[in-house]
Scaffold this motif. Structure first.
Motif, PDB file in Angstrom:
ATOM      1  N   ASP A   1       3.809  18.659 -24.302  1.00 58.27           N
ATOM      2  CA  ASP A   1       2.502  19.290 -24.452  1.00 58.27           C
ATOM      3  C   ASP A   1       1.708  19.126 -23.157  1.00 58.27           C
ATOM      4  O   ASP A   1       1.145  18.065 -22.892  1.00 58.27           O
ATOM      5  CB  ASP A   1       1.786  18.599 -25.636  1.00 58.27           C
ATOM      6  N   PRO A   2       1.671  20.173 -22.321  1.00 56.23           N
ATOM      7  CA  PRO A   2       1.001  20.035 -21.026  1.00 56.23           C
ATOM      8  C   PRO A   2      -0.502  19.823 -21.143  1.00 56.23           C
ATOM      9  O   PRO A   2      -1.143  19.389 -20.190  1.00 56.23           O
ATOM     10  CB  PRO A   2       1.313  21.357 -20.317  1.00 56.23           C
ATOM     11  N   GLU A   3      -1.069  20.122 -22.313  1.00 60.74           N
ATOM     12  CA  GLU A   3      -2.523  19.977 -22.478  1.00 60.74           C
ATOM     13  C   GLU A   3      -2.924  18.568 -22.933  1.00 60.74           C
ATOM     14  O   GLU A   3      -4.110  18.261 -23.052  1.00 60.74           O
ATOM     15  CB  GLU A   3      -3.045  20.982 -23.510  1.00 60.74           C
ATOM     16  N   LEU A   4      -1.924  17.724 -23.206  1.00 61.37           N
ATOM     17  CA  LEU A   4      -2.216  16.408 -23.772  1.00 61.37           C
ATOM     18  C   LEU A   4      -2.907  15.527 -22.722  1.00 61.37           C
ATOM     19  O   LEU A   4      -2.348  15.298 -21.652  1.00 61.37           O
ATOM     20  CB  LEU A   4      -0.887  15.779 -24.191  1.00 61.37           C
ATOM     21  N   ALA A   5      -4.099  15.045 -23.042  1.00 61.83           N
ATOM     22  CA  ALA A   5      -4.866  14.287 -22.041  1.00 61.83           C
ATOM     23  C   ALA A   5      -4.197  12.935 -21.779  1.00 61.83           C
ATOM     24  O   ALA A   5      -3.783  12.644 -20.650  1.00 61.83           O
ATOM     25  CB  ALA A   5      -6.295  14.116 -22.516  1.00 61.83           C
ATOM     26  N   ASP A   6      -4.082  12.114 -22.794  1.00 63.65           N
ATOM     27  CA  ASP A   6      -3.521  10.771 -22.598  1.00 63.65           C
ATOM     28  C   ASP A   6      -2.048  10.771 -22.984  1.00 63.65           C
ATOM     29  O   ASP A   6      -1.612  10.086 -23.901  1.00 63.65           O
ATOM     30  CB  ASP A   6      -4.306   9.771 -23.447  1.00 63.65           C
ATOM     31  N   TRP A   7      -1.238  11.566 -22.254  1.00 62.88           N
ATOM     32  CA  TRP A   7       0.158  11.768 -22.657  1.00 62.88           C
ATOM     33  C   TRP A   7       0.972  10.484 -22.579  1.00 62.88           C
ATOM     34  O   TRP A   7       1.908  10.299 -23.352  1.00 62.88           O
ATOM     35  CB  TRP A   7       0.800  12.888 -21.839  1.00 62.88           C
ATOM     36  N   ARG A   8       0.637   9.571 -21.647  1.00 66.62           N
ATOM     37  CA  ARG A   8       1.444   8.334 -21.525  1.00 66.62           C
ATOM     38  C   ARG A   8       1.436   7.561 -22.841  1.00 66.62           C
ATOM     39  O   ARG A   8       2.475   7.174 -23.369  1.00 66.62           O
ATOM     40  CB  ARG A   8       0.909   7.455 -20.389  1.00 66.62           C
ATOM     41  N   THR A   9       0.256   7.336 -23.369  1.00 65.90           N
ATOM     42  CA  THR A   9       0.142   6.590 -24.621  1.00 65.90           C
ATOM     43  C   THR A   9       0.640   7.419 -25.798  1.00 65.90           C
ATOM     44  O   THR A   9       1.321   6.898 -26.693  1.00 65.90           O
ATOM     45  CB  THR A   9      -1.329   6.184 -24.861  1.00 65.90           C
ATOM     46  N   ALA A  10       0.311   8.698 -25.783  1.00 70.27           N
ATOM     47  CA  ALA A  10       0.704   9.551 -26.923  1.00 70.27           C
ATOM     48  C   ALA A  10       2.220   9.630 -27.047  1.00 70.27           C
ATOM     49  O   ALA A  10       2.771   9.558 -28.140  1.00 70.27           O
ATOM     50  CB  ALA A  10       0.105  10.949 -26.756  1.00 70.27           C
ATOM     51  N   TYR A  11       2.938   9.775 -25.919  1.00 71.21           N
ATOM     52  CA  TYR A  11       4.402   9.891 -25.968  1.00 71.21           C
ATOM     53  C   TYR A  11       5.087   8.537 -26.169  1.00 71.21           C
ATOM     54  O   TYR A  11       6.103   8.460 -26.852  1.00 71.21           O
ATOM     55  CB  TYR A  11       4.957  10.469 -24.655  1.00 71.21           C
TER      56      TYR A  11
ATOM     57  N   GLY B   1      -5.730  24.432 -29.495  1.00 70.96           N
ATOM     58  CA  GLY B   1      -6.497  23.284 -28.977  1.00 70.96           C
ATOM     59  C   GLY B   1      -7.527  22.805 -29.992  1.00 70.96           C
ATOM     60  O   GLY B   1      -7.676  21.604 -30.239  1.00 70.96           O
ATOM     61  N   ALA B   2      -8.221  23.763 -30.620  1.00 67.81           N
ATOM     62  CA  ALA B   2      -9.247  23.399 -31.602  1.00 67.81           C
ATOM     63  C   ALA B   2      -8.601  22.752 -32.828  1.00 67.81           C
ATOM     64  O   ALA B   2      -9.095  21.746 -33.360  1.00 67.81           O
ATOM     65  CB  ALA B   2     -10.034  24.647 -32.010  1.00 67.81           C
ATOM     66  N   LEU B   3      -7.472  23.300 -33.263  1.00 64.04           N
ATOM     67  CA  LEU B   3      -6.796  22.732 -34.433  1.00 64.04           C
ATOM     68  C   LEU B   3      -6.286  21.324 -34.122  1.00 64.04           C
ATOM     69  O   LEU B   3      -6.404  20.414 -34.959  1.00 64.04           O
ATOM     70  CB  LEU B   3      -5.640  23.649 -34.874  1.00 64.04           C
ATOM     71  N   TYR B   4      -5.729  21.160 -32.917  1.00 68.95           N
ATOM     72  CA  TYR B   4      -5.261  19.835 -32.516  1.00 68.95           C
ATOM     73  C   TYR B   4      -6.428  18.832 -32.591  1.00 68.95           C
ATOM     74  O   TYR B   4      -6.280  17.728 -33.135  1.00 68.95           O
ATOM     75  CB  TYR B   4      -4.669  19.887 -31.096  1.00 68.95           C
ATOM     76  N   GLU B   5      -7.565  19.212 -32.052  1.00 71.09           N
ATOM     77  CA  GLU B   5      -8.739  18.315 -32.077  1.00 71.09           C
ATOM     78  C   GLU B   5      -9.159  18.038 -33.519  1.00 71.09           C
ATOM     79  O   GLU B   5      -9.397  16.890 -33.898  1.00 71.09           O
ATOM     80  CB  GLU B   5      -9.917  18.921 -31.299  1.00 71.09           C
ATOM     81  N   ASP B   6      -9.259  19.077 -34.320  1.00 74.54           N
ATOM     82  CA  ASP B   6      -9.707  18.903 -35.711  1.00 74.54           C
ATOM     83  C   ASP B   6      -8.772  17.955 -36.468  1.00 74.54           C
ATOM     84  O   ASP B   6      -9.216  17.170 -37.311  1.00 74.54           O
ATOM     85  CB  ASP B   6      -9.753  20.254 -36.438  1.00 74.54           C
TER      86      ASP B   6
END
Ligand SMILES: Cc1cc2nc3c(=O)[nH]c(=O)nc-3n(C[C@H](O)[C@H](O)[C@H](O)COP(=O)(O)OP(=O)(O)OC[C@H]3O[C@@H](n4cnc5c(N)ncnc54)[C@H](O)[C@@H]3O)c2cc1C
Length: 451
Positions: A414-424, A394-399
């Motif tokens: 990625d179940p942790e993805l906050a804005d998955w609609r836009t990201a995917y 999670g920290a690496l993803y943020e960094d």
């Protein structure tokens, strides 16, 4: 819920917890979700069984998910207390050698696909794990090590049959139900219906060469910086996976696994700048047949529990971005899973980028690298090991947000993805939502991260 009514309607087998085959038909590949147990598994024997299962689940308000190979990173093909449609018996593969048309059942897995096409020396982009199904792969896009040359799996799709939420079956292609067809080209499994058949246009295989290069960790940054440029400037025939990885025992390592649709001599010359930057302690570069190359890059995994997170970049990562990856891999908290953890830059682009972004639902048409972060832990590692690993990734993803885009590959769910609609889905989100409304107006298919 009474399963008697379902049993009366189908030719396939309805399994309950404890029945032989229940676990095999529902257990996710990712052990992280092994405790998600459905009420029943319908091992379908026909397309009619798929329709009957959907109709029964609707009438009884039972959540339903389709399961192809069960390889969803986030366990999306199992639902607690619901019905799993195990499609593995829909595994036919037929090949017309003259036209290059390949038709596969909705539950066919890579092993059967490769066995079908190899005798004809035909291929399109297929996954690198025997048990991934054609449905999950295609519906999420589908990237192979040869996709810079051959395009995505979904780019080779010509038509697909879909059982919809109302139990009817439709065929879709560029001419028939084109909006649903468009959505099936990368819009994601578990969204619009259950696909029972796929037809693809295959192409002739090409002579190949592969490489495996390994460097000492002290060369990590300079090698990655150089290899990014090698991939950026390479012809479409070359795809590399640049890896920074760490296993539980042993030092971290820099690796390059490459597949070139050309000769070993060409490959050696393409790789020359990286070979000059630092001397690898292992350098295997060899001519291979297409099929030998496919075996060479086959993904080996120890299984267990894992998490993956992705970003993309249209240009090489900056040195600061690469140093961020290297520093993180250095500090991996550890686990007992031999797969360990790491970061990989998958070379995308080439033929993938030559398709306009709105032509299919797959949105990542301006990408040089998929930046993929992964970590794993063993089933018997304690909960604190899982937590440390999830915190680490999670920290690496943020960094990495400072250096790469927020776009994510939905097949590395990625179940942790906050804005998955836009990201995917990026710029294709609005049209996908429209297709969802049209073909699944009640949102019957509503598994995790379904539209
Ligand atoms: C070891 C491993 C190797 C991989 N290699 C690659 C690779 O080389 N290239 C790549 O691009 N990806 C790869 N992936 C990612 C893979 O493409 C996705 O995880 C894919 O969704 C798996 O499909 P599946 O049918 O096996 O999984 P499942 O978990 O069975 O299904 C995934 C999703 O699709 C839905 N679904 C399944 N079947 C159908 C159907 N017939 N109709 C409608 N929806 C359906 C499910 O409900 C679920 O939402 C890999 C994953 C793993 C774990």
């Amino acid at each position: 819920m009474s399963l008697a009514g379902l049993r009366a309607r189908v030719r396939g087998t309805v399994l309950e917890p404890g029945d032989t085959g229940f676990t095999e038909g529902s257990r996710p590949f990712n052990s992280r979700y092994a405790d998600v147990i459905p009420a029943a598994v319908l091992s379908v024997a026909s397309v009619e069984d798929v329709a009957a299962g959907i109709t029964w689940a609707r009438e009884n308000s039972v959540p339903l998910v389709a399961r192809g190979g069960g390889h969803s990173y986030s366990g999306a093909s199992v639902t607690a207390g619901g019905l799993v449609l195990d499609l593995r018996r829909l595994d036919s593969v037929s090949v017309d050698a003259d036209s290059g048309l390949v038709t596969a059942g909705g539950g066919a897995r890579m092993k059967a696909l490769y066995a079908g096409v190899q005798p004809h020396d035909l291929v399109f982009s297929l996954g690198n794990s025997d048990e991934v199904s054609i449905a999950g792969l295609t519906l999420g896009g589908g990237v192979a090590a040869v996709s810079r040359g051959y395009g995505l799996t979904c780019d080779a799709l010509l038509s697909t049959d879909v059982v919809l939420a109302d139990g009817t079956t439709v065929t879709c292609s560029a001419d028939v139900n084109p909006d649903l067809f468009w959505a099936c080209q990368g819009g994601g499994g578990g969204n619009f219906g259950v696909n029972t058949s796929f037809t693809f246009q295959a192409q002739a295989v090409r002579p190949s060469a592969t490489c495996l290069l390994l460097w000492e960790w002290s060369h990590a940054t300079e090698v990655v910086m150089c290899m990014q440029e090698v991939q950026r400037d390479a012809p479409d025939g070359l795809s590399v996976r640049i890896g920074l990885s760490r296993a539980p025992d042993g030092p971290p390592m820099v690796s390059v696994v490459g597949w070139h649709l050309g000769s070993a001599e060409e490959l050696r010359s393409l790789l020359a700048p990286a070979l000059a930057v630092a001397r690898p302690f292992r350098a295997d570069i060899a001519d291979r047949t297409f099929w030998e190359a496919k075996e060479y890059v086959q993904h080996e995994t120890a299984g267990g529990s894992f998490a993956g997170r992705t970003r993309t970049t249209p240009v090489p990562l900056s040195e600061a971005g690469v140093r961020t990856l290297v520093a993180a891999v250095d500090k991996w908290p550890g686990s007992r899973n031999p797969d360990g953890a790491g970061a990989a830059l998958f070379g995308w682009g080439g033929a993938i980028n030559r398709v306009p972004v709105e032509a299919t639902a797959f949105p990542h048409r301006n990408t040089l690298f998929l930046v993929s972060l992964d970590t794993s832990w063993a089933v018997d590692d304690g909960p604190e090991v899982m937590r440390d690993n999830l915190d680490w990734i999670g920290a690496l993803y943020e960094d990495m947000g400072e250096y790469a885009s927020g776009a994510s590959y939905l097949n590395f769910t990625d179940p942790e993805l906050a804005d998955w609609r836009t990201a995917y889905h990026g710029p294709n989100l609005a049209r996908l939502v429209e297709v969802k409304r049209r073909y699944d107006p009640d949102r019957f298919f509503r598994s995790h991260q379904a539209l």
